[in-house]
Scaffold this active site. Structure first.
Site, short mmCIF file in Angstrom:
data_model
loop_
_atom_site.label_atom_id
_atom_site.label_comp_id
_atom_site.label_asym_id
_atom_site.label_seq_id
_atom_site.Cartn_x
_atom_site.Cartn_y
_atom_site.Cartn_z
N GLY A 1 0.80 -1.22 0.00
CA GLY A 1 0.00 0.00 0.00
C GLY A 1 0.83 1.26 0.00
O GLY A 1 2.06 1.23 -0.21
N CYS A 2 0.19 2.36 0.25
CA CYS A 2 0.81 3.66 0.03
C CYS A 2 1.90 3.99 1.05
O CYS A 2 2.98 4.45 0.67
CB CYS A 2 -0.25 4.75 0.01
N HIS A 3 1.62 3.78 2.33
CA HIS A 3 2.63 4.12 3.32
C HIS A 3 3.89 3.27 3.16
O HIS A 3 5.02 3.77 3.28
CB HIS A 3 2.06 3.93 4.74
N ALA B 1 5.85 4.35 -0.15
CA ALA B 1 6.57 5.63 -0.06
C ALA B 1 7.75 5.53 0.89
O ALA B 1 8.84 6.06 0.62
CB ALA B 1 5.62 6.75 0.38
N GLY C 1 0.78 4.06 -4.94
CA GLY C 1 0.52 3.48 -3.64
C GLY C 1 -0.58 2.45 -3.63
O GLY C 1 -0.93 1.92 -2.58
#
Lengths: 346, 346, 346, 346
Positions: free
Chosen positions: B155-157, B160, B324
């Site tokens: 996912g996004c967290h 990144a 993400g």
């Protein structure tokens, strides 16, 4: 959320037939100046003698505005300076010479030496004989403020970051490792002067770091205060981020603690430092400081959180225009004049 | 800003008469699902066989939607799962058993062991026999992805934060000190399910930390990947902040480097890691990663910045719904099926 | 939501080996100019010969920018003018004299007479010999556009308001009563030049009418077009409102219909007018036009709604920078050069 | 902007040693209820006896909350009802029967007949014997409010629209033509209950009309009041628009005036109607009402503008949670109990 008005009423009842001071406000139409004008208009011990603007002739509520050059400086007991760096110090010097007290909201009087000022702001200091000035963060040290002839009022980034660190540094709890302050700031912090970076379309939908690391000019000011409390505390890594909100400032601070310290002991230090402070609240465990806690309020809040190993996280939030500027200036004025510290603020 | 469309034209000319795969999308109406549907509708090697929703009967562009229970699983060559944790893994198992390939956008297949999953998500793992699954962050390691029968899409967290650390961890440059990831995330990251914390009035004007420290359930996933690259890298301190923007994710990462490393050498490592990557750009010196670099784009950007002493700052930004989530899923699909990695993405 | 890219691919396959025109863009760094640059960069029949800026030396994607004074006008087949009113017309005249075609996005060529221009904009017309110019709102009348040497491209307010009225005026359905257009506009409509009213802090949290009634300078332009279709239609009451959003324009138009007309018949007229239009969609009954229908898209949408008695409501939405400026300019360019009308837009 | 606090200070000095009323607040945690709680907490003649919530046990400032079923109704002198339509009326009836006065912020008591209520809200009226109730828009008619046992407190759309029309309707200046009210409303007007349309991601970047024409259920309430003042005034065309802001409501009203009326005479009528009103300000010529005039303030503002021919434009702005709900309720309470009308509001 504490509704400030009720409390103020109680406060005011306790105030005896009280003196009224004539104040002048230099730079009354910027975001900080306008906020300050509103606070002063409601302050029971203040009468606004004059207010300046180079562009407008009339402020909110129809207050007459005059250019700085025409301001009747000596008609005031105290002046508040919301002027650009480099200009403010000159007016401060004139006021002090004339026996008029000064609360300076610019950066001109915040650094202890002209040399550090010149290195940081890349200009000559306009009034080196006034340095070092009493530093107007009462929660750091208010001893020099009562009766002061002039006070350097710190800004929003410095205030929020120091509020997150004062109890730890005062106790000598910090290690020599870098201390990280990752801040999120509303756009009013950039002021009212026209620049592309402050235009609505540029800011909308964005979150943007700027001047991160050690290049921001608030780094020396924060470290100066921090290292007075604990000379061997580590250097500051400072990372401001612009967020699409009008007011508010949140500093998320990451610091390592010396052996013998943990979150519980840190919490005790924060309560010891702030429980008697009228304008800083320590949040209960599990609560994070956030913009909504403080926007349009005069107080700041701090939260404490477990990191990893010896790393602690402190969240610290203020309204950048209030506890980060105008209401802190009123707090300093109150201290300077011997009034109860929170008159006009609660 | 790099306009992706032109590049795509060039890309597509190079594609030979190409296969078309039938895909099914489970959970097509959430924010991630809807973004994925748009990407797939424009993908030249895809025909949407079916899409599911428990509530809606018709998606954007009039696509018919069916409940999961009625989805013709075996009519698809590949399924994308945008389903809740705990549900997704069961469908994944059914699909794999039926010979249908899977890109799973839930968390169910991301952790290597059922034990860690249970500890993190506090439920039984729905399909432990599928663990460990190929981890679909191609910039970390794409060797297991071509031909994979199923892929766990991070996912996004996680994406990144790892993009900010991969080059350093791969080179063994990190110390054992805590690594700090202070993230700022748009509200769509919280999904489309109704909750007070996602209501407009609650979010408007606020910046809010949540689940900071080591309590967020993405911490084990990030550390699992990080410590495979560098087993002695420090633990993660993870501090997400909700900001009032719809899409975007920025991780500001603070890491300490071993002796012999500095910003210049770190920059070399980032260029070595990402210069050949089609979906990650290293920003030139002085540029910070920000939401506007990546919102509504399929790629991520990373910037490198001097901290203090041995501390480096990495800014890493992605569109939380794209690199993400949905566009990363398409990237994984392309790798899985032997298509050029960026078809449908540039 | 229609994903434009797929459709474009289909479109492009139908295009025979096609001509490539050299275009120049004057004013490439404003919000409209930058949007136009992105559209042109993706246009298969366009090569950007030059682009101008008085301030920047490099645009997005590294395009070199030159000052207007150094622009190689005659190297282009067609120029797009995104310049201030009063400046644009002079460049248009020079271009036409040199045999270079012009799409002018300023207001200079939109009014039919120099007298009306002077009354409206309070300056001399820079090129009266070019008046009246073909008016580039294709949905109003595209007959004069193919082969035109220059076209006046209308702006966002005029486009959205006219799209709400064209089918009614064309059928003579309007009464002589005032027609009310209450518009809501995103902030990019005010342009990129620095002004206090466009600063983030000023706009945030506000909704603000401005220049309402008949004082806005777009009133004569709208009435000029409207009264050509129906000379006895009523006067326009025009009330723009600034809203805190970056892009989007919604006109809510209130008009009274002649005897014999009702909502159903009006709906028929809208379908007759727009069903064959590739860039205007009539919404089904019950759907209101809104920013989200059109933001970042090249088409407009209109909705029809029952008012009271003979009063009908039309909601009309466009992206102010696209169908209200840059994509309309590309549509006009396509018509001018004999290309399919939607190349580069769908 | 008029700063209310200073004025309050003057106001309060004039208040004699004054009675304190025990009040109960039903529905204290919605957006209106929470705003009301803050106003009441600062009101010098109020002590909060109890407050209800079905979900929360503690409100802001630590106020204890009880479910409605456990509320000690008779312990209060006055109750404020911030409850759903259909529920509120039943509690109102119980309170009135018990001799407890009521300010009802729901719609239950606003329409004069149960028949019209049933037609509008599609349910049985919960307390028809209370109809017609005194209508709590003091600027319309405050004669029935002093001493009233219960008052129907109108909401934000009705208040803003009527403030734009009262002076004209009272003078019989309106024609029989449709009157158009195009309103822009902040999202808090939709309440705190969970719905997709109020989620941040849905609202962000959008401007959206809803229920436009004559289908909104506030139309009968506005017309009921309007036609009492001028029975032959035209019907209302009502067009609300949701804008991405938390609080504020702007009604832009278009009305035609009878022969003999023009903007100057209308302005006289507005000054005659409102100059003595403490909570409505008529803006000077050229000033438009906007959200920033009224957000977080207790008063409303109206501006007057030339339209075309006999059409006038009135801009009318209020804070939807204050003059459009909670502060109007306090104003009504003050009138009901014989207190100065603006206690706790200026």
């Amino acid at each position: 959320m504490i509704e400030t008005h009720t409390a103020r009423d109680g406060e005011r009842e306790a105030v005896p037939p009280s003196p009224v001071y004539k104040v002048g406000v230099y730079g009354a139409t910027g975001y900080t100046g306008a906020t300050l004008m509103r606070l002063l208009a409601a302050h029971p011990n203040v009468r606004i003698a004059f207010a300046t603007s180079e562009s407008a002739k009339e402020g909110a509520d129809g207050v007459e505005l005059v250019p700085v050059a025409e301001a009747p400086l000596v008609s005031a007991d105290v002046v508040f300076l919301c002027l650009p760096n480099g200009v403010s110090g000159g007016i401060a010097a004139k006021a002090v010479a004339a026996g008029v007290r000064v609360v300076d909201l610019s950066a001109d009087l915040r650094l202890d030496t002209a040399a550090l000022y010149t290195k940081t702001y890349r200009m000559e200091h306009p009034a080196p004989h006034l340095l070092p000035a009493p530093f107007g963060l009462p929660e750091l040290d208010r001893t020099g403020l009562p009766g002061a002839r002039y006070i350097a009022n710190p800004g929003c980034h410095v205030t929020a970051t120091l509020l997150a660190l004062i109890p730890l540094a005062r106790a000598g709890a910090l290690t020599g490792d870098p201390i990280i302050a990752d801040t999120k700031t509303g756009v009013s912090g950039a002021g009212k002067s026209l620049k592309l970076d402050s235009m609505f379309v540029e800011v909308y939908g964005d979150v943007k770091p700027y001047n991160i690391g050690r290049v921001h000019r608030h780094v020396p000011e924060i470290e100066q205060a921090l290292h007075k409390l604990q000379p061997d505390a580590g250097p500051l890594v400072f990372a401001p981020h612009l967020v699409p909100v009008d007011v508010g400032l949140l500093a998320t601070v990451y610091a390592r603690l010396r052996s013998g310290w943990d979150l519980a002991r840190a919490r005790e230090a924060f309560h010891a430092a702030y429980d008697a402070e009228p304008l800083v609240n320590v949040l209960p465990p599990g609560r994070h400081a956030r913009f909504k806690d403080v926007a349009h309020h005069n107080h700041g809040v701090v939260g404490l959180h477990e990191g990893a190993g010896d790393t602690i996280i402190v969240t610290s939030a203020i309204d950048n225009l209030r506890k980060g500027a105008a209401s802190q200036a009123v707090q300093n004025f109150n201290l300077m004049m011997g009034l109860p510290e929170t008159v006009g603020l609660l």
